[in-house]
Design a protein around this motif. Structure first.
Motif, PDB file in Angstrom:
ATOM      1  N   ARG A   1       0.845  -1.195   0.000  1.00 24.09           N
ATOM      2  CA  ARG A   1       0.000   0.000   0.000  1.00 24.09           C
ATOM      3  C   ARG A   1       0.878   1.242   0.000  1.00 24.09           C
ATOM      4  O   ARG A   1       1.842   1.328   0.753  1.00 24.09           O
ATOM      5  CB  ARG A   1      -0.909   0.038   1.234  1.00 24.09           C
TER       6      ARG A   1
ATOM      7  N   ASP B   1      -5.374   9.422   0.195  1.00 24.51           N
ATOM      8  CA  ASP B   1      -5.313   8.680  -1.061  1.00 24.51           C
ATOM      9  C   ASP B   1      -4.497   7.417  -0.831  1.00 24.51           C
ATOM     10  O   ASP B   1      -3.419   7.470  -0.220  1.00 24.51           O
ATOM     11  CB  ASP B   1      -4.663   9.517  -2.167  1.00 24.51           C
ATOM     12  N   GLN B   2      -5.003   6.295  -1.334  1.00 24.94           N
ATOM     13  CA  GLN B   2      -4.302   5.026  -1.128  1.00 24.94           C
ATOM     14  C   GLN B   2      -4.372   4.166  -2.386  1.00 24.94           C
ATOM     15  O   GLN B   2      -5.432   3.978  -2.976  1.00 24.94           O
ATOM     16  CB  GLN B   2      -4.900   4.270   0.056  1.00 24.94           C
ATOM     17  N   LEU B   3      -3.201   3.663  -2.772  1.00 20.60           N
ATOM     18  CA  LEU B   3      -3.079   2.743  -3.898  1.00 20.60           C
ATOM     19  C   LEU B   3      -2.630   1.399  -3.348  1.00 20.60           C
ATOM     20  O   LEU B   3      -1.626   1.319  -2.627  1.00 20.60           O
ATOM     21  CB  LEU B   3      -2.057   3.281  -4.902  1.00 20.60           C
ATOM     22  N   THR B   4      -3.395   0.336  -3.675  1.00 18.00           N
ATOM     23  CA  THR B   4      -3.150  -0.983  -3.094  1.00 18.00           C
ATOM     24  C   THR B   4      -2.985  -2.012  -4.194  1.00 18.00           C
ATOM     25  O   THR B   4      -3.725  -2.008  -5.190  1.00 18.00           O
ATOM     26  CB  THR B   4      -4.331  -1.399  -2.184  1.00 18.00           C
TER      27      THR B   4
ATOM     28  N   PHE C   1      -7.800   1.545  -5.776  1.00 15.78           N
ATOM     29  CA  PHE C   1      -7.457   2.940  -5.526  1.00 15.78           C
ATOM     30  C   PHE C   1      -8.605   3.580  -4.752  1.00 15.78           C
ATOM     31  O   PHE C   1      -9.780   3.372  -5.063  1.00 15.78           O
ATOM     32  CB  PHE C   1      -7.228   3.712  -6.826  1.00 15.78           C
ATOM     33  N   GLU C   2      -8.251   4.364  -3.736  1.00 15.68           N
ATOM     34  CA  GLU C   2      -9.255   5.046  -2.921  1.00 15.68           C
ATOM     35  C   GLU C   2      -8.792   6.469  -2.668  1.00 15.68           C
ATOM     36  O   GLU C   2      -7.619   6.712  -2.390  1.00 15.68           O
ATOM     37  CB  GLU C   2      -9.443   4.324  -1.588  1.00 15.68           C
ATOM     38  N   SER C   3      -9.722   7.419  -2.765  1.00 19.16           N
ATOM     39  CA  SER C   3      -9.387   8.827  -2.566  1.00 19.16           C
ATOM     40  C   SER C   3     -10.500   9.501  -1.774  1.00 19.16           C
ATOM     41  O   SER C   3     -11.685   9.360  -2.102  1.00 19.16           O
ATOM     42  CB  SER C   3      -9.196   9.535  -3.904  1.00 19.16           C
TER      43      SER C   3
ATOM     44  N   SER D   1     -13.582   5.542  -5.327  1.00 20.70           N
ATOM     45  CA  SER D   1     -12.840   4.290  -5.193  1.00 20.70           C
ATOM     46  C   SER D   1     -13.092   3.419  -6.408  1.00 20.70           C
ATOM     47  O   SER D   1     -14.166   3.467  -7.020  1.00 20.70           O
ATOM     48  CB  SER D   1     -13.250   3.539  -3.916  1.00 20.70           C
TER      49      SER D   1
ATOM     50  N   SER E   1     -11.670  -0.687  -7.970  1.00 22.12           N
ATOM     51  CA  SER E   1     -10.842  -1.872  -7.721  1.00 22.12           C
ATOM     52  C   SER E   1     -11.188  -2.971  -8.706  1.00 22.12           C
ATOM     53  O   SER E   1     -12.271  -2.983  -9.315  1.00 22.12           O
ATOM     54  CB  SER E   1     -11.030  -2.373  -6.286  1.00 22.12           C
TER      55      SER E   1
ATOM     56  N   THR F   1       0.328   5.261   0.614  1.00 19.06           N
ATOM     57  CA  THR F   1      -0.721   6.105   1.195  1.00 19.06           C
ATOM     58  C   THR F   1      -0.245   7.535   1.356  1.00 19.06           C
ATOM     59  O   THR F   1       0.874   7.788   1.821  1.00 19.06           O
ATOM     60  CB  THR F   1      -1.146   5.568   2.579  1.00 19.06           C
TER      61      THR F   1
ATOM     62  N   ALA G   1      -6.016  -5.038  -7.457  1.00 20.91           N
ATOM     63  CA  ALA G   1      -5.526  -3.653  -7.453  1.00 20.91           C
ATOM     64  C   ALA G   1      -6.682  -2.737  -7.089  1.00 20.91           C
ATOM     65  O   ALA G   1      -7.821  -2.951  -7.518  1.00 20.91           O
ATOM     66  CB  ALA G   1      -4.970  -3.276  -8.823  1.00 20.91           C
TER      67      ALA G   1
END
Length: 781
Positions: free
Chosen positions: A574, A592-595, A612-614, A633, A635, A576, A610
């Motif tokens: 992750r 903001d998080q990219l997983t 993405f959340e903002s 978000s 995914s 962040t 994969a």
């Protein structure tokens, strides 16, 4: 006066008794010297106070010469002790001296204590503040002290008619039963607020700028109409700030009056003001020690020529200039605004004079106030280093980091001059918070019905900053236990390490026919890249057992294909960005998080995911803050090596944190035969929350929200059972995007966020399951 009369009486008794105890003088006796040595001291009349205590308070001692002045002092001392209503001395003279007797009359001892008439404060709360307690003396000084305490406390709550009486009923053993009879009266409200001398701003405008308010319908929800002397004093400062922020530099409050209504049930408040003229800024400049340079300082000015003078802009400019000069190593820099007013033109020119002082290096950092937390735990959060040049921005960042750690309630920093020129000591004074908690509760939700939960949490284990928790939850559908331990500084450079274990059992909901049991353990590392950016690496190993709940019921082939035990070894990364001002009830900042996750490093499941959340937060207003919170978000998940993604990892939507207005798993790809939700492999959602204070309610942590949600799931899902392969495919289509809107209320309670929402689907698709009302515990919007 009472004590003075007692003192004079006692002194008279002393003189008379000593005189009476002296035999008539004879010629032979006159030839002998008079012996006045104290041979003994006895105490009479004491029942509850020990003789030794009485003697210890006296200055007169056995073996000393009798002194009438000392006896007078002893009378006063014993009276002041609060144990005696009367003190007197008698003496018997013998050949070798005097036998002294101290006669005391004790105040009665309190045997029991009861209250009558108290409704605003509990008896337990009142007793904690009192000096009159069972086992204590019922003395006038204690009575007066408690009367003052009662009046002060009730006046603070607006009870100006309060009357307190102490009624003592004697017992045969010399003690008394004490009844505290309280007549609270009614709360004294503010009936009217008047302003005299205001022409520019109306009374209604000024009433909105102060704390106090008149009694009206809103008074049912706040106490701003209850008169408070401290609040009344603060009102004057708020008026002054309001006028200064609007350019009225000559504004003055000439007087403030408080008058009580004839029935003594309300107050009238009056402010006599002189508004003066409004000033415009004719020019603004900087002078003095221009550090680092003129252009850099000019860019920080909030005050601009041509604007109406605003005192809040002035304060912001002073702070910005001071911090910028501090950042260059000048810890004791001062910025003084030089103001040149032209009364006839109604203008003001402002020149900010900067005096940088000496360049400062921090030779020592001292941590204070940490009784439990180790110095090293606080010190590692401080950006300023010993031996380095002073940096104002690093110190400000240090305060923010210490506060964000959750270990303290408050932190203050100060700089003191060192032993030599150019050296300084930085002091970090913290007020620790209670970091350990044990809580339990009963909640309710539409799915779970009654939920029992318990939690043991410690965020500063052993004073080393370790975070440990043990949670349990028992509901109709879900039973789970989770344990977690995190060391925020497992390695150098703030690298955190964590370990977790969990056990979760889930029974079927209304739209499914399977139950799952999951056990798992995991390890994780967290690496800070900057103040706001961090990288996380986690490995989780889970064993999931999926069983059919009702064999007699027709079950989806997608579920049958997944039944049995499945093991998953999943590695997750992750990245962040988190600049939120606080974790709960955020008002400013970004998250903001990219997983990216891969399963297959252990276990029999193979898939990758994969996401993405903002989240963004923007606030407006100073008093009644309104916060806009847009979220986005997206995914996707996919199996590899000819493996399907697990049923429990596929995407469905519904409920708080997902798509409000729809039930859990209410939006999903569905088995065409059984209509059970089987999930998709792609999803996207967006929402907008607008948080705002509830009108007329000033309770901290309570707010309302209006929101709009949109989202959908799509993709292809396959399953093979006994040589039969089935699939469900749904393409991305704007016509299948669901929309909903609604409103709710949220309370940041001591056990976590508690909220209720009402949501209404605007667009739905055949097969969707709706849910309009939802109660949530422990989850924020």
């Amino acid at each position: 006066m009472f004590r003075l009369r007692q003192l004079l009486l006692s002194m008279g008794i002393v003189l008379s008794l000593i005189s009476a105890a002296t035999p008539p003088a004879t010629a032979e006796a006159a030839a002998q010297p008079v012996v006045s040595q104290i041979l003994s001291i006895e105490v009479e009349g004491n029942r509850f106070v020990e003789k030794e205590m009485v003697l210890s308070k006296m200055g007169s001692k056995e073996g000393q010469e009798l002194s009438r002045k000392q006896l007078s002092r002893d009378v006063r001392t014993l009276h002041r002790s609060g144990f005696f209503s009367d003190v007197r001395f008698t003496g018997t003279r013998v050949e070798k001296g005097i036998h002294l007797v101290c006669h005391v009359t004790e105040y009665p001892l309190i045997a029991s204590l009861e209250f009558e008439g108290n409704e605003e404060h509990t008896s337990k709360d009142l007793q904690l503040r009192m000096k009159l307690k069972p086992g204590q003396m019922f003395s006038p000084s204690n009575q007066q002290s408690d009367l003052n305490t009662f009046r002060k406390g009730y006046l603070k709550d607006g009870y100006y008619q309060v009357d307190v009486k102490f009624i003592a009923t004697p017992r045969n053993d010399g003690r008394v039963d004490l009844l505290v009879k309280i007549h609270e009266g009614e709360v004294t409200h503010i009936e009217r607020i008047r302003f005299v001398g205001n022409e520019i701003f109306s009374d209604d405008t000024l009433k909105g700028e102060i704390f106090s308010s008149e009694s009206n319908l809103a008074s049912w929800f706040s106490d701003k109409d209850v008169f408070d002397q401290k609040r009344f004093g603060a009102d004057a400062e708020m008026l002054r700030q309001f006028y200064l922020n609007n350019g009225y530099l000559d504004f003055q409050i000439e007087s403030q009056q408080i008058s009580m209504t004839p029935d003594k049930k309300a107050f009238n408040l009056t402010f006599n003001v002189h508004e003066g003229n409004q000033y415009t800024v004719s020019g603004v400049d900087v002078q003095g020690d221009l550090v680092p340079d003129r252009d850099a300082l000019i860019d920080l000015l909030e005050v601009e020529a041509g604007d109406t003078y605003d005192h809040s802009d002035m304060q912001a400019t002073l702070q910005a200039l001071t911090e910028r000069v501090n950042d260059e190593g000048y810890a004791f820099a001062t910025v003084t605004p030089l103001m040149n007013r032209k009364l006839d033109e109604r203008t003001v020119a402002i020149n900010f004079d900067i005096e940088k002082g000496a360049e400062v290096y921090v030779e020592r950092i001292e941590i204070q106030g940490n009784e439990k937390t180790e110095d090293a735990v606080i010190r590692r959060l401080v950006q300023q280093s010993e031996g380095e040049r002073y940096s104002g921005s690093q110190i400000q960042q240090s305060k923010e980091d210490v506060m964000r750690s959750g270990l303290v309630e408050d932190v203050r920093t100060s700089i003191a001059k060192g032993n030599t020129a150019g050296k300084a000591t930085m002091k970090v004074d913290v007020k620790e918070r209670r970091t350990g908690s044990i809580s339990g509760g009963i909640g309710y939700s539409q799915q779970e019905k009654v939920i029992f939960n318990a939690k043991v949490n410690e965020t500063n284990l052993f004073g080393k900053g370790y975070k440990a928790s043990l949670n349990g939850e028992y509901g109709r559908i879900t039973k789970n236990v989770t344990a977690n331990l995190t060391d925020p500084y497992l390695f150098a450079d703030n690298i955190s390490g964590s370990i977790n274990a969990s056990h979760t059992a889930t029974d079927p909901i209304a739209t499914t026919n399977y139950r799952t049991t999951k056990k798992g353990v995991g390890l994780g590392l967290g690496v800070p890249i900057s103040s706001y950016v961090s990288y996380g690496l986690n490995y989780q190993y889970n064993q999931t057992n999926l069983t059919i709940a009702n064999a007699a019921q027709v079950t989806s082939l997608f579920v049958l294909a997944q039944q049995g035990k499945q093991t998953t070894g999943e590695l997750t990364q992750r990245l962040t960005w988190d600049s939120r001002d606080r974790m709960i009830a955020t008002t400013e900042g970004y998250y903001d998080q990219l997983t990216f996750s891969v399963a297959g490093l252990g276990g029999n499941e193979k898939f990758y995911e994969a996401a993405f959340e903002s989240k963004s937060y923007f606030s407006f207003g100073d008093k009644n803050v309104i916060t806009f919170n847009p979220n986005l978000s997206a995914s996707m998940i996919s199996g590899y090596s000819n493996m399907d993604t697990p049923l429990y990892r596929r995407y469905s939507m519904g409920g708080v944190g997902s798509l409000r207005g729809f039930d859990t798993l209410g939006v999903s790809l569905r088995d065409p035969v059984t209509k059970e939700p089987v999930g998709g492999d792609k999803q996207v959602s967006a929402s907008l929350n607008v948080f705002f204070p509830i009108p007329f309610i000033d309770t901290t942590g309570v707010r309302a929200v209006v929101f709009a949600d949109a989202g959908t799931v799509w993709g292809a899902v396959n399953a093979t059972v006994g040589g039969t392969t089935v699939s469900v495919t749904e393409a991305l289509s704007l016509s299948r995007v669901r929309y909903s809107a609604g409103f709710g209320f949220e309370w940041m309670s001591p056990i976590g966020p508690i909220g209720v929402i009402w949501a209404y689907p605007i667009r739905k698709v055949a097969g969707d399951v709706e849910r309009s009302f939802e109660f949530v515990l422990g989850t924020s919007y």
